[in-house]
Design a protein around this motif. Structure first.
Motif, short mmCIF file in Angstrom:
data_model
loop_
_atom_site.label_atom_id
_atom_site.label_comp_id
_atom_site.label_asym_id
_atom_site.label_seq_id
_atom_site.Cartn_x
_atom_site.Cartn_y
_atom_site.Cartn_z
N ARG A 67 0.84 -1.20 0.00
CA ARG A 67 0.00 0.00 0.00
C ARG A 67 0.88 1.25 0.00
O ARG A 67 1.84 1.35 0.76
N GLU A 68 0.50 2.18 -0.87
CA GLU A 68 1.23 3.44 -0.99
C GLU A 68 0.28 4.51 -1.52
O GLU A 68 -0.55 4.24 -2.40
N GLN A 69 0.42 5.71 -0.98
CA GLN A 69 -0.34 6.84 -1.51
C GLN A 69 0.48 7.50 -2.60
O GLN A 69 1.59 7.98 -2.34
N PRO A 70 -0.01 7.54 -3.83
CA PRO A 70 0.77 8.14 -4.92
C PRO A 70 1.00 9.64 -4.68
O PRO A 70 0.18 10.33 -4.07
N THR A 71 2.13 10.10 -5.18
CA THR A 71 2.43 11.53 -5.17
C THR A 71 1.83 12.14 -6.43
O THR A 71 2.27 11.86 -7.54
N VAL A 72 0.80 12.96 -6.26
CA VAL A 72 0.06 13.54 -7.39
C VAL A 72 0.33 15.04 -7.42
O VAL A 72 0.07 15.74 -6.43
N GLN A 73 0.84 15.53 -8.56
CA GLN A 73 1.12 16.95 -8.74
C GLN A 73 0.35 17.48 -9.95
O GLN A 73 0.39 16.89 -11.03
N ALA A 130 -0.15 15.31 -1.18
CA ALA A 130 -1.47 15.91 -1.34
C ALA A 130 -2.54 14.85 -1.15
O ALA A 130 -2.52 13.81 -1.81
N ASP A 131 -3.48 15.10 -0.25
CA ASP A 131 -4.59 14.18 -0.01
C ASP A 131 -5.84 14.57 -0.79
O ASP A 131 -6.71 13.73 -1.01
N ARG A 132 -5.91 15.81 -1.20
CA ARG A 132 -7.09 16.27 -1.92
C ARG A 132 -6.69 17.41 -2.84
O ARG A 132 -5.86 18.24 -2.50
N GLY A 189 -14.98 12.90 -6.05
CA GLY A 189 -14.64 11.50 -6.28
C GLY A 189 -13.20 11.19 -5.90
O GLY A 189 -12.46 12.06 -5.40
N ASP A 190 -12.80 9.94 -6.14
CA ASP A 190 -11.46 9.45 -5.80
C ASP A 190 -10.62 9.28 -7.06
O ASP A 190 -11.14 8.90 -8.12
N TYR A 191 -9.34 9.52 -6.91
CA TYR A 191 -8.36 9.32 -7.99
C TYR A 191 -7.56 8.08 -7.63
O TYR A 191 -6.69 8.12 -6.76
N VAL A 192 -7.87 6.95 -8.27
CA VAL A 192 -7.35 5.66 -7.85
C VAL A 192 -6.42 5.08 -8.92
O VAL A 192 -6.53 5.37 -10.10
N LEU A 193 -5.51 4.24 -8.46
CA LEU A 193 -4.55 3.58 -9.34
C LEU A 193 -5.20 2.38 -10.01
O LEU A 193 -5.89 1.59 -9.37
N ARG A 194 -4.96 2.23 -11.33
CA ARG A 194 -5.45 1.08 -12.08
C ARG A 194 -4.28 0.41 -12.79
O ARG A 194 -3.48 1.07 -13.45
N GLN A 195 -4.17 -0.91 -12.63
CA GLN A 195 -3.07 -1.67 -13.24
C GLN A 195 -3.62 -2.88 -13.98
O GLN A 195 -4.54 -3.55 -13.50
N THR A 196 -3.05 -3.16 -15.13
CA THR A 196 -3.32 -4.42 -15.83
C THR A 196 -2.09 -5.32 -15.85
O THR A 196 -2.17 -6.44 -16.35
N TRP A 197 -0.97 -4.83 -15.32
CA TRP A 197 0.27 -5.61 -15.30
C TRP A 197 1.09 -5.15 -14.10
O TRP A 197 1.12 -3.96 -13.79
N ILE A 279 -7.31 11.68 -3.06
CA ILE A 279 -6.22 10.76 -3.44
C ILE A 279 -6.04 9.75 -2.31
O ILE A 279 -5.33 10.00 -1.33
N PRO A 280 -6.70 8.59 -2.39
CA PRO A 280 -6.57 7.59 -1.33
C PRO A 280 -5.30 6.75 -1.49
O PRO A 280 -4.64 6.77 -2.53
#
Length: 345
Positions: A67-73, A130-132, A189-197, A279-280
């Motif tokens: 689990r990690e909170q992404p750094t969003v800029q 940043a959390d929001r 809403g939430d900004y979530v990570l999506r992975q297919t690989w 940003i969860p």
């Protein structure tokens, strides 16, 4: 602790350590007892591996998560679209607004509006991330331009810094359609990570999309390109293995109160779009290193090994104590750990 009185004295002694005396069993090397011990040893090694290998989805760890909170800029790049109908003509109407460069702005020509953008990044727990993110866009529209739909694309730079190191450009796509003309919309809403690989967990920062930007500088200026800009941008974005997706939970549409066919004031007004992006913490899927794979396999094997070793030990104790196979037994004494040597085997 056991307390005992030393023989011949009145001193009270405290037990500080104890060990058991053992029964030892001896047999010839080519006897049934020796063959039985070899069979037990082989069972002790093979059975835990077989049980651990077959009773789990994968004995060798292929993927893992942390689990990690992404750094969003915020990149200060916005591309928006308003759609509706012109009340004076009854024809469909649309307008673009953008904070992109001059080359991109020329694409939209007469349909381009200059917005007022306000943004803020909120770090609620003061951990440096940043959390929001909140964005407010005020887009000028004429009073006879009724807005029925709003589209917005916001560009961000996202980094993962812990086990899997990754840096990429992402977008948040916000869309809302309504049956009544509106003057404002609020989206949360939430900004979530999506992975297919899975990501790799070693080395420096990976830049998988460095050579494939979402918006490049070579744009044709024909109308078809402008009309298909958003669909193509979103299609190429969804084709990536790793992205960030905006998932809307609450949307509030504020009707403008304009009624079809009523007298309309020709003065200009604004359409207000407010985006509240949270940003969860994300579950990051990655490919473990060789040491992590071996450690996980060893834990799976050892957990079964302990149980099998205990059961085989009880079996051997029963077989040798009741002499189901022929052996010579000797018992340790308080004076000799090895006891007297057996006379014959």
């Amino acid at each position: 602790a056991a307390v005992a009185r030393l023989e011949g004295t009145t001193t009270m002694a405290v037990e500080v350590y104890h060990e058991a005396l053992c029964r030892r069993y001896y047999a010839a090397r080519w006897s049934f007892a020796y063959a039985f011990v070899v069979l037990v040893a082989a069972t002790l090694v093979v059975v835990p591996f077989f049980v651990a290998y077959t009773n789990v989805p994968s004995f060798w760890l292929k993927t893992n998560t942390y689990r990690e909170q992404p750094t969003v800029q915020y990149e200060y790049k916005v591309l928006g679209l308003l759609e509706g109908r012109d009340a004076s003509t009854g024809l469909p109407w649309h307008a673009y607004y953008s904070s992109l460069g001059v080359a991109e702005a020329r694409l939209f020509r007469d349909a381009l509006r200059v917005p007022v953008l306000r943004s803020i990044e909120v770090d609620q727990n003061r951990d440096g991330l940043a959390d929001r993110f909140q964005l407010e866009a005020l887009v000028p529209v004429a009073a006879d331009e009724h807005v029925y739909a709003s589209r917005l694309v916001v560009f961000f730079d996202v980094k993962l810094r812990k086990r899997a190191r990754l840096e990429m450009e992402t977008v948040a796509y916000v869309a809302h359609d309504a049956g009544l003309p509106g003057r404002a919309v609020f989206v949360d809403g939430d900004y979530v990570l999506r992975q297919t690989w899975p990501l790799r967990a070693k080395g420096g920062f990976a830049l998988p999309y460095e050579n494939t930007p979402l918006l490049d500088g070579d744009h044709p200026t024909d109308v078809t390109y402008v009309q298909t800009l958003l669909p193509r941008l979103l299609a190429s974005y969804r084709a990536r293995n790793t992205t960030m997706d905006f998932r809307s939970f609450y949307e509030v549409w504020s009707p403008s109160g304009a009624v079809e066919g009523a007298d309309v004031d020709q003065s200009s007004s604004h359409f207000n779009l407010t985006l509240n992006l949270r940003i969860p913490t994300a579950d990051v899927l990655y490919t473990p290193t060789a040491s992590e794979v071996l450690k996980d396999a060893w834990i799976k094997y050892l957990s079964i090994f302990v149980v099998v070793a205990f059961l085989l030990d009880r079996l051997c104790a029963f077989v040798f104590y009741y002499q189901l196979v022929e052996t010579t037994m000797r018992v340790e004494t308080s004076h000799s750990r090895h006891g007297d040597k057996p006379k014959s085997l």
